[in-house]
Design an enzyme around this catalytic site. Structure first.
Site, short mmCIF file in Angstrom:
data_model
loop_
_atom_site.label_atom_id
_atom_site.label_comp_id
_atom_site.label_asym_id
_atom_site.label_seq_id
_atom_site.Cartn_x
_atom_site.Cartn_y
_atom_site.Cartn_z
N TRP A 102 0.81 -1.22 0.00
CA TRP A 102 0.00 0.00 0.00
C TRP A 102 0.84 1.27 0.00
CZ3 TRP A 102 -4.40 0.04 -2.08
CH2 TRP A 102 -5.29 -1.04 -1.94
N ASP A 175 -1.22 6.68 6.33
CA ASP A 175 -2.36 5.91 5.79
C ASP A 175 -2.72 4.85 6.83
OD1 ASP A 175 -4.10 4.22 4.55
OD2 ASP A 175 -2.80 3.74 2.84
N LYS A 199 -12.26 -1.12 6.60
CA LYS A 199 -11.59 -2.09 7.47
C LYS A 199 -12.04 -1.92 8.93
CE LYS A 199 -8.86 -2.42 3.71
NZ LYS A 199 -8.14 -1.53 2.81
C1 LIG Z 1 -7.55 -0.96 1.70
C2 LIG Z 1 -6.43 0.00 1.77
C3 LIG Z 1 -6.32 1.09 0.88
C4 LIG Z 1 -7.24 1.30 -0.30
O1 LIG Z 1 -8.51 1.60 0.03
P1 LIG Z 1 -9.61 1.86 -1.13
O2 LIG Z 1 -10.76 2.36 -0.36
O3 LIG Z 1 -9.82 0.56 -1.83
O4 LIG Z 1 -9.04 2.87 -2.05
C5 LIG Z 1 -5.27 1.96 1.05
N1 LIG Z 1 -4.37 1.79 2.04
C6 LIG Z 1 -4.44 0.76 2.91
C7 LIG Z 1 -3.42 0.62 3.98
C8 LIG Z 1 -5.47 -0.17 2.80
O5 LIG Z 1 -5.54 -1.20 3.65
#
Ligand SMILES: *Cc1c(COP(=O)(O)O)cnc(C)c1O
Length: 364
Positions: A102, A175, A199
């Protein structure tokens, strides 16, 4: 209803009491005779819900007053772009730490959008006795060198988590899509925190952004209005129609978390969940995890079977036992159990007991 434990990495399971309440209120929200999906976001009931959800999140994460809380569109990846557009400027520089899939994707998006500006990328994962280990450099340099440093404290695909805070002269952007509210953090150490909701917060599409107010005066790249933090803040996250149902569900999740004792309480449960699962892996002689203990994710537990040819049988038998979505990400293979806030301890115990009997049956 079939009773399963859902280990999906995202969109992930939501707390059962939240789903139940949403179901009860689906056709008649707030005594209005219509669904929350069918009312104006400018009406008093929705605005009140929005305000109290923000207040609840502020309390849960102990967010200082000099931070905005924004509810935005576009999930986690939407923020990959928004961060660049809002903070890089036309000739700025930014530093991206890469610790897995990511953070790598975020760096690639930044490079794509940077134009004349410069993106520096630093890989911080090293091998330690064959295991993945995060090695944070000592950051020095002038405050002017970088507009910001970006990293991902929990790599959802790789199962790597960074528990140490980053010390550096630049605003830190994190993030936290897959570990927000999973343990206590000091928000004041960050310039900006963002998280796609699916999540630990609610349904996909929504992103939560927590941003220090003074940073919004940085020079921006030209950008779309709906990605603009300033405009979003000025309009209380309602410059355009927000994802109202996702916001409503997020509000329910915040209330649920508060009702069970907040982040501190869930952090203790999360630590115990991870401890039990990694202990099963380590003690088995049959499963392995490829990350050093200090960087093992408490949210996404990755593991391989001793014999890859058993992967299919493992997944099939797990599913038959009501343990679903354990397949690892296609890039890294193997297995992954995502055990976010909503996963109860009983789910871990059921998984551990299944894993032990599978290992016993298939010869260790
Ligand atoms: C799932 C995830 C994303 C992407 O999220 P989307 O909503 O699909 O764009 C980005 N960063 C991390 C760490 C993630 O787990």
């Amino acid at each position: 209803m079939s009773a399963v434990f859902n280990f999906c990495a995202g969109p992930a399971m939501l707390p059962a009491p939240v789903m139940k309440k949403a179901q009860e209120e689906l056709l008649d929200w707030n005594g209005q005779g219509v669904s929350v999906m069918e009312v104006s976001h400018r009406g008093a009931p929705f605005i009140e819900m929005a305000k109290s959800s923000e207040a609840c999140l502020r309390e849960l994460m102990n967010i200082p007053d000099n931070y905005h809380v924004l509810f935005m569109h576009g999930g986690g990846r939407g923020q990959f772009s928004a961060v660049v557009n809002n903070f890089l400027g036309n000739n700025g520089r930014a530093l991206y730490l890469v610790s897995g899939q990511w953070s790598k994707a975020a760096a690639e998006e930044a490079q794509k959008l940077a134009g004349e500006a410069q993106i520096d990328v630093l890989n911080i994962v090293k091998k330690d006795n064959g295991l993945n280990a995060v090695e944070l450099p000592v950051f020095s340099g002038s405050a002017e060198q970088y507009r910001y440093l970006h990293y991902c404290p929990n790599e959802t695909v790789d199962g790597i988590e960074i528990f140490d805070d980053i010390d550096c002269p630049w605003p830190v952007i994190a993030d936290m899509s897959s570990n927000i509210m999973s343990r206590e953090i000091d928000v004041s150490r960050f310039g900006l925190i963002y998280a796609g909701a699916q999540k630990n917060i609610g349904p996909s599409g929504l992103a939560i952004v927590i941003v220090r107010k003074d940073l919004l005066s940085l020079p921006q790249l030209t950008q779309s209005s709906i990605m603009d933090y300033r405009l979003t803040a000025e309009n209380d996250s309602m410059y355009n129609t927000p994802p109202t149902f996702a916001w409503y569900l997020a509000a329910q999740v915040f209330d649920w978390l508060k009702s069970i004792g907040g982040v501190k309480a869930i952090a203790a449960i999360n630590a115990e969940k991870a401890r039990r699962l990694y202990a099963c892996i380590d003690d088995s002689g049959f499963y392995k995890n490829g990350v050093v203990k200090a960087n093992r994710s408490q949210m996404n537990v990755t593991f391989q079977l001793a014999d890859e040819s058993l992967d299919k049988a493992f997944l099939q038998e797990a599913e038959a036992a009501g343990l679903v979505a354990l397949k690892g990400h296609r890039i890294v293979g193997g297995m992954r159990a995502s055990i976010y806030n909503a996963m109860p301890l009983e789910g871990i115990d059921a998984l551990v007991s299944f894993m032990n009997s599978f290992a016993a049956k298939h010869g260790r």
